[in-house]
Motif scaffolding. Structure first.
Motif, PDB file in Angstrom:
ATOM      1  N   ILE A  51      41.678  36.951  32.304  1.00 22.78           N
ATOM      2  CA  ILE A  51      41.083  35.621  32.583  1.00 22.78           C
ATOM      3  C   ILE A  51      40.890  35.454  34.069  1.00 22.78           C
ATOM      4  CG2 ILE A  51      40.747  33.099  32.067  1.00 22.78           C
ATOM      5  CD1 ILE A  51      42.894  32.966  29.806  1.00 22.78           C
ATOM      6  N   GLY A  52      39.395  36.048  34.120  1.00 21.73           N
ATOM      7  CA  GLY A  52      38.990  35.326  35.808  1.00 21.73           C
ATOM      8  C   GLY A  52      39.375  36.869  35.816  1.00 21.73           C
ATOM      9  N   MET A  70      39.703  43.702  36.683  1.00 13.75           N
ATOM     10  CA  MET A  70      38.181  42.124  36.073  1.00 13.75           C
ATOM     11  C   MET A  70      38.319  41.728  34.429  1.00 13.75           C
ATOM     12  SD  MET A  70      36.887  41.519  39.125  1.00 13.75           S
ATOM     13  CE  MET A  70      36.083  40.017  38.170  1.00 13.75           C
ATOM     14  N   ARG A  75      32.487  36.078  28.443  1.00  8.63           N
ATOM     15  CA  ARG A  75      31.945  34.660  28.816  1.00  8.63           C
ATOM     16  C   ARG A  75      31.974  35.105  30.153  1.00  8.63           C
ATOM     17  NH1 ARG A  75      35.257  30.046  28.050  1.00  8.63           N
ATOM     18  NH2 ARG A  75      37.398  30.736  27.961  1.00  8.63           N
ATOM     19  N   TYR A  76      33.226  36.255  30.670  1.00  6.30           N
ATOM     20  CA  TYR A  76      33.500  35.982  32.079  1.00  6.30           C
ATOM     21  C   TYR A  76      32.859  37.524  32.359  1.00  6.30           C
ATOM     22  CZ  TYR A  76      37.315  33.424  30.754  1.00  6.30           C
ATOM     23  OH  TYR A  76      37.743  32.469  29.638  1.00  6.30           O
ATOM     24  N   LEU A  79      31.327  36.640  35.812  1.00  2.59           N
ATOM     25  CA  LEU A  79      31.670  37.066  36.617  1.00  2.59           C
ATOM     26  C   LEU A  79      32.056  38.637  38.708  1.00  2.59           C
ATOM     27  CD1 LEU A  79      33.724  34.509  35.629  1.00  2.59           C
ATOM     28  CD2 LEU A  79      31.870  33.975  36.612  1.00  2.59           C
TER      29      LEU A  79
ATOM     30  N   PHE B  71      34.822  32.009  45.647  1.00  4.20           N
ATOM     31  CA  PHE B  71      34.784  33.308  45.167  1.00  4.20           C
ATOM     32  C   PHE B  71      35.172  34.107  46.437  1.00  4.20           C
ATOM     33  CE2 PHE B  71      32.876  31.578  40.966  1.00  4.20           C
ATOM     34  CZ  PHE B  71      33.244  32.949  40.903  1.00  4.20           C
ATOM     35  N   ILE B 103      37.241  28.502  36.663  1.00  6.50           N
ATOM     36  CA  ILE B 103      38.230  29.810  35.691  1.00  6.50           C
ATOM     37  C   ILE B 103      38.647  31.308  36.398  1.00  6.50           C
ATOM     38  CG2 ILE B 103      36.905  30.877  34.001  1.00  6.50           C
ATOM     39  CD1 ILE B 103      38.767  28.510  32.904  1.00  6.50           C
ATOM     40  N   ILE B 104      37.936  31.961  36.839  1.00  7.07           N
ATOM     41  CA  ILE B 104      38.304  33.068  37.777  1.00  7.07           C
ATOM     42  C   ILE B 104      39.796  33.448  37.976  1.00  7.07           C
ATOM     43  CG2 ILE B 104      37.370  32.608  40.076  1.00  7.07           C
ATOM     44  CD1 ILE B 104      36.640  35.801  38.020  1.00  7.07           C
ATOM     45  N   VAL B 105      40.455  32.176  38.884  1.00  6.87           N
ATOM     46  CA  VAL B 105      42.023  32.977  39.270  1.00  6.87           C
ATOM     47  C   VAL B 105      42.919  32.901  38.333  1.00  6.87           C
ATOM     48  CG1 VAL B 105      40.804  32.126  41.258  1.00  6.87           C
ATOM     49  CG2 VAL B 105      41.497  30.848  40.122  1.00  6.87           C
ATOM     50  N   THR B 106      42.847  32.350  36.924  1.00  2.00           N
ATOM     51  CA  THR B 106      43.573  31.333  36.171  1.00  2.00           C
ATOM     52  C   THR B 106      44.829  33.138  36.085  1.00  2.00           C
ATOM     53  OG1 THR B 106      42.163  30.708  34.725  1.00  2.00           O
ATOM     54  CG2 THR B 106      44.093  31.256  33.280  1.00  2.00           C
ATOM     55  N   SER B 107      44.553  34.643  35.240  1.00  2.00           N
ATOM     56  CA  SER B 107      44.794  35.280  35.303  1.00  2.00           C
ATOM     57  C   SER B 107      45.919  36.161  36.884  1.00  2.00           C
ATOM     58  CB  SER B 107      44.376  36.543  34.906  1.00  2.00           C
ATOM     59  OG  SER B 107      44.593  36.555  33.980  1.00  2.00           O
TER      60      SER B 107
END
Lengths: 192, 874
Positions: A51-52, A70, A75-76, A79, B71, B103-107
């Motif tokens: 995720i992310g 990545m 949906r990601y 990003l 970011f 949410i990008i930093v979740t992992s």
């Protein structure tokens, strides 16, 4: 950077750093590939959908590579672009057993290559036609023709390479990594 | 390097704070440095610190900028530097609410949380929870469960506390973690145990039975952590409060046992809990107070402070219990910590006898200058309650308060003093003149507009009724010359009141008011012009209607009525009679709790319950043509026993010619859905049921409302009656879990208790500041008089209480308080009867052998109203 670091670099003892971004559709095997490349002690046993993103480091014979792994979920994907600026290389992973979504992969690749931060730069692109062990997998040549790699306008200024791989066993990975690290080293040295 | 040096230079120039002159845009610009490779941890850390500083200073950052910075920050995950990484965690937490796609930093965080580096794991969990929303929770659930039972205490605590935060949004998911939390409670780390207990309680807090079990389980099996004990005590005391349990409850036994715990914090918490229980009596306190007494002589200042503060609170309600600690308290007066000393003295003031007052007051004044405003307020409150306790001492205390008024102090402090003086004046007529004198002196040099206007208002109300009203005129007129517009306006009003009330002062007041006619401020000029003209008429009725009595309508109602009027312009002038009257709060003239006057700082206009009802009724189309709501009964009447199948409460709404009964129903059966719910009413004679407004559906535990509208009898003297009520509805069985109802149901009914309509339902309380004037103004035209023997009541107080309740009117001139030891009393009541008729009641009460005899005189603007009111008693 400390004195010893500089000295080590001058002597060529310390490997140079390079940033790559690892992209591709979800469930294509990006995290598994990176996991296989990592040093033994940091390997994880279970791979879950990312995720992310995560940052991983591994080394090839010539370079120390920082990989931005990545998330491939739909949906990601928008990003990814936040990490284009500082990447020096791209690893694009394709699930070669998933013929159905090959068009989706093609679309994402086109978007990536058309991005203003990528399009005019000479960046090496490595394709992994992953999951070659799966029975219905198609060959790397077939993948490259499905993605029309030869015809893409924006690929003209970028060195690229495709190799079939199996991230579970590690087959084919080293070949690709050696190719991209050679390319990266050329660019880094050439830039100096 | 160069930049760092420059930063350092700026640091020296800027004095203490190196971040003093930060520019938001510059710092955001600098965050681009995060994108560079390789990363320079030192520099990036410095920039991130600046960013964090700005956010914490309340600087608002736009979403786009924040997202960009966020970011850029995510790229710092490349660096292994521990300091930088922890700053990144902080950054994520701070920016999680302002940036997009966090949410990008979740992992990345999940990797840190499951990684080997222990010092990253806890903070990573906390950061992860701040970026996780309900939809993402599923994917981290497994890791959270593992982290809760982790061997590392910091990790486990972080996971527990984060779960607590997450439970605000998604109670259901967290509920599944109860087994892990249970396991963590048995941890041998005190913090983990405390946090785990907290989580367990939060998971179960809506289930009273489960909470009871929780407490009884852990109160037996001894916990290691004193913090967990403290929490358990708090849970137990909350539970006792909800259940209204007494000292026989096992909860109380547990709390009392904790008084003998070896940890001081637990002992204090237990004592504090006992003291704060709702209905503590001296008996229960006898176990807690000695513990606090012991703490008073502890060498630790925190303990002494905690103990004395608690004792101070106890002393308000049970001074006799605390008086046993007087010796310890005396010692604390000389404590080096001024806060402790102040609390000790004020406690002594509450427990002490009349004779010790002088000595203690001297003690206080010796160090009054050394304590903070906050504690000065405590002293003021103590003095106020003392003054109410020993009315004879008002001289000493009043002088003390006035000297405090002259000293330096902030607004809150001055306000507390002024309010205390006002309360004392209201409670003790003997202190009135001295008090008014002190307040007059105070406004001569008062920088707070709010206080000055408040005092001027008080002077206008009380001043004219003192033996020598003329001496206040000078103080008031000085305000007109010296102060700002708001104070001048208040002074003008006060002057007019003197003129209206005292014949002999009228000429001089008129002269003074005429001088204000050329004031620079519109409001002051308008007021002066208005008052001068009204006073010129020399009519008592006008004086009392427009000068002495204020606006009696509800401000919120007036606003709404005026708004409607402007929306639909009509030829007819706006009629003030259509505006609902202001409901007088029942407690208005009660003795205010000393703490109360300070906390009631919000003088805002709040919509009363009646305004809320009016809005709800207006939303029902059936009631749109009833006119404006005249009165709603204040407290809902229960028409069922509590804990029955269906619970129904009734509120009566009185309109000009109709009455609407509002029934708030709750269905407490989870396997039934009620539909088409109405309350069928069997009307008393003369009343006609006009309409039922049904509640279409009444599912389990969701309150619904149905209305019944009744026309009042034609005969104006017939206003009371008893209505028998039945709840009628269609029952449909349903699945308790899904709430899905069967298709077919059957009709059923449920008998409710009777609803009573009394005279009080037709009368609105309205205060008349000048009862005598209003009495004369209405005149003896519709006067009715009758004498009653109230044989059932035993005292004058009881009689007064009953009469006020029967009539539903507002006591005036503080006549609701019977002076002790008197055998006769006069009660003055005022109100407005349905239809806008003013009504006044004078009841002369006399104590006799067989009970209380009452002579009741009613005056009103309508003969029928007088008749109705006289029959209300009987």
């Amino acid at each position: 950077m400390g004195f010893f670091d500089k000295l080590a670099k001058w002597l060529g003892l310390k490997k140079k750093d390079a940033n790559v971004i690892v992209v591709g559709l979800d469930n294509s095997g990006k995290t598994t590939i990176i996991n296989h490349l990592k040093p033994k002690e940091t390997k994880s046993h279970d791979i879950v959908p990312t995720i992310g993103f995560t940052v991983e480091k591994f080394t090839s014979s010539a370079l120390s590579i920082t990989a931005f792994d990545m998330s491939g979920q739909g949906r990601y994907r928008n990003l990814w672009e936040h990490y284009y600026t500082e990447c020096q290389g791209i690893i694009f992973v394709i699930d070669s057993s998933d013929k159905l979504r090959m068009v989706v992969a093609k679309e994402e690749l086109d978007q990536l290559l058309n991005h203003p931060k990528i399009t005019n730069r000479r960046i090496p692109v490595l394709f992994f036609a992953n999951k070659m062990d799966v029975r219905e997998a198609i060959s790397s040549v077939k993948v490259s023709s499905l993605l029309q790699l030869e015809q893409i306008e924006n690929m003209k200024n970028k060195p690229w390479h495709i190799c079939a791989s199996n991230a579970l066993t590690g087959e084919g990975l080293m070949e690709g990594v050696e190719w991209i690290s050679d390319q990266l080293r050329d660019i880094i040295d050439g830039g100096k | 390097m160069h930049m760092l040096r420059r930063d350092k230079k700026e640091e020296e120039e800027g004095g203490g704070n190196p971040f003093h002159n930060l520019e938001k845009s510059v710092v955001l610009q600098e965050t681009r440095l995060f994108n560079e490779t390789p990363i320079n941890p030192k520099k990036c850390g410095h920039i991130l610190t600046k960013l964090l500083y700005l956010i914490n200073q309340g600087e608002s950052i736009g979403t786009t900028e924040a997202t960009e910075a966020f970011f850029a920050m995510t790229k710092l995950f490349q660096a292994k530097d521990p300091v930088l990484r922890r700053l990144v965690y902080l950054g994520i937490k701070e920016m999680s609410k302002i940036a997009n796609d966090v949410i990008i930093v979740t992992s990345s965080l999940m990797k840190d949380m499951t990684g080997k580096d222990d010092q990253f794991r806890g903070p990573a969990i906390r950061a992860l929870c701040s970026i996780t929303d309900n939809t993402m929770l599923q994917s981290i659930e497994r890791y959270m469960k593992q982290a809760i039972v982790d061997k590392n205490h910091a990790v486990s605590s972080a996971a527990l506390v984060s779960s607590l935060h997450l439970s605000k949004g998604s109670q259901d998911v967290i509920k599944r973690w109860v087994n892990e939390a249970q396991e963590a409670v048995s941890s041998d780390n005190i913090m983990v145990q405390y946090h785990a207990l907290g989580l367990l309680y939060h998971i179960r807090k809506y289930d009273r039975l489960a909470v009871t079990k929780l407490v009884s389980k852990f109160s037996k099996h001894s916990l290691k952590s004193p913090y967990a004990y403290c929490l358990l005590i708090r849970i137990a005391s909350k539970l006792m409060e909800e259940e209204g349990a007494g000292t026989d409850s096992p909860m109380f036994d547990f709390i009392e046992n904790c008084l003998r715990h070896k940890s001081e914090i637990v002992i204090y918490e237990a004592a504090h809990a006992i003291v704060n229980l709702k209905n503590t009596t001296a008996k229960e306190l006898s176990s807690a107070v000695p513990v606090l007494q012991l703490f008073c002589s502890s060498p630790k200042p925190t303990l002494r402070f905690a103990a004395i503060r608690t004792l101070n609170k106890v002393a308000m309600k049970h001074p006799s219990v605390v008086s046993s600690c007087n010796l310890e308290l005396e010692n604390l007066i000389t404590d080096t910590n001024r806060s402790i000393a102040t609390l000790a003295i004020t406690t002594l003031l509450k427990t002490g006898s009349e004779s010790s007052v002088d000595r203690l007051m001297k003690q206080i004044s010796s160090f009054m200058n050394e304590i903070s405003d906050e504690f000065k307020i405590v002293v003021v409150q103590a003095i106020q309650s003392l003054c109410l306790k020993f009315p004879r001492k008002h001289n000493v205390l009043m002088n003390f308060l006035s000297s405090m008024l002259r000293d330096e102090g902030g607004f809150d402090y001055k306000k507390a003093i002024v309010e205390s003086v006002i309360t004392i004046i209201e409670e003790n007529p003997e202190a009135k003149e001295a008090g008014l004198g002190h307040l007059c002196e105070f406004i001569e040099d008062c920088e707070h507009t709010v206080l000055a206007t408040k005092i001027l208002h008080l002077l206008g109300r009380e001043g004219p009724r003192t033996p020598t009203p003329s001496k206040y005129i000078r103080f008031i007129y000085n305000r007109v010359i010296l102060e700002n517009a708001a104070v001048r306006a208040a002074a003008v009003t006060a002057l007019a009141k003197f003129g209206a009330h005292c014949e002999e002062l009228l000429p001089s007041c008129s002269v003074l008011l005429e001088r204000c006619l050329l004031d620079t401020d519109d409001e002051v000029r308008d007021r002066a012009t208005f008052y001068v003209d009204v006073l010129k008429q020399k009519q008592k009725a006008l004086n009392s209607a427009y000068i002495l009595n204020g606006l009696q309508v509800s401000v919120v109602g007036l606003e709404r009525a005026l708004h409607n009027y402007t929306l639909e312009p009509s030829e007819a002038p706006f009629d003030l009679k259509t505006v609902p009257l202001d409901t007088q709060p029942v407690s208005e003239q009660k003795v205010r709790e000393p703490g109360d006057s300070v906390s009631k700082a919000t003088d805002k206009v709040v919509a009363s319950t009646q305004d809320i009802y009016a809005e709800r009724l207006a939303a029902v189309p059936e009631f749109s043509n009833l006119g404006s709501l005249f009165k709603s009964s204040s407290l809902p009447v229960e028409l069922t026993e509590s804990e029955t199948e269906y619970m129904v409460q009734c509120v009566k709404h009185c309109f000009g010619r109709y009455m609407v009964f509002q029934f708030d129903c709750t269905n407490t059966l989870n396997d039934q859905v009620l539909e088409n719910v109405t309350v069928h009413m069997d009307p008393a004679e003369g009343f006609d049921v006009m309409k039922y407004v049904q509640c279409p559906s009444l599912p389990y535990n969701k309150p619904g409302t149905t209305y019944t509208m009744v026309r009042l009898p034609e005969d104006p003297t017939q206003v009371t009656g008893t209505f028998s009520c039945t709840l009628k509805f269609i029952v449909k069985d349903c699945d308790p879990n899904t709430g899905e109802a069967d298709d077919d149901g059957y009709e059923d009914e449920y008998v409710l208790e009777d609803v009573e309509v009394t005279v009080a339902d037709h009368v609105q309380r309205v205060i008349k500041p000048n009862f005598g004037g209003a009495w004369e103004e209405i005149g003896p035209e519709n006067e009715l008089e009758d004498t009653f023997a109230l044989s059932t009541v035993k005292s004058l107080e009881e009689a007064v209480k009953n009469i006020i309740q029967f009539m539903g009117m507002q006591p005036c001139e503080r006549s609701d308080k019977v002076q002790e030891g008197k055998s006769s009393h006069s009660l003055f009541l005022s109100g407005v009867y349905r239809g806008g008729h003013d009504a006044l009641v004078r009841a002369k009460l006399a104590m006799s052998d067989s009970g209380v005899t009452m002579q009741l005189t009613v005056r009103s603007t309508d003969p029928y109203v007088s008749e109705v009111l006289v029959t209300a008693i009987g």
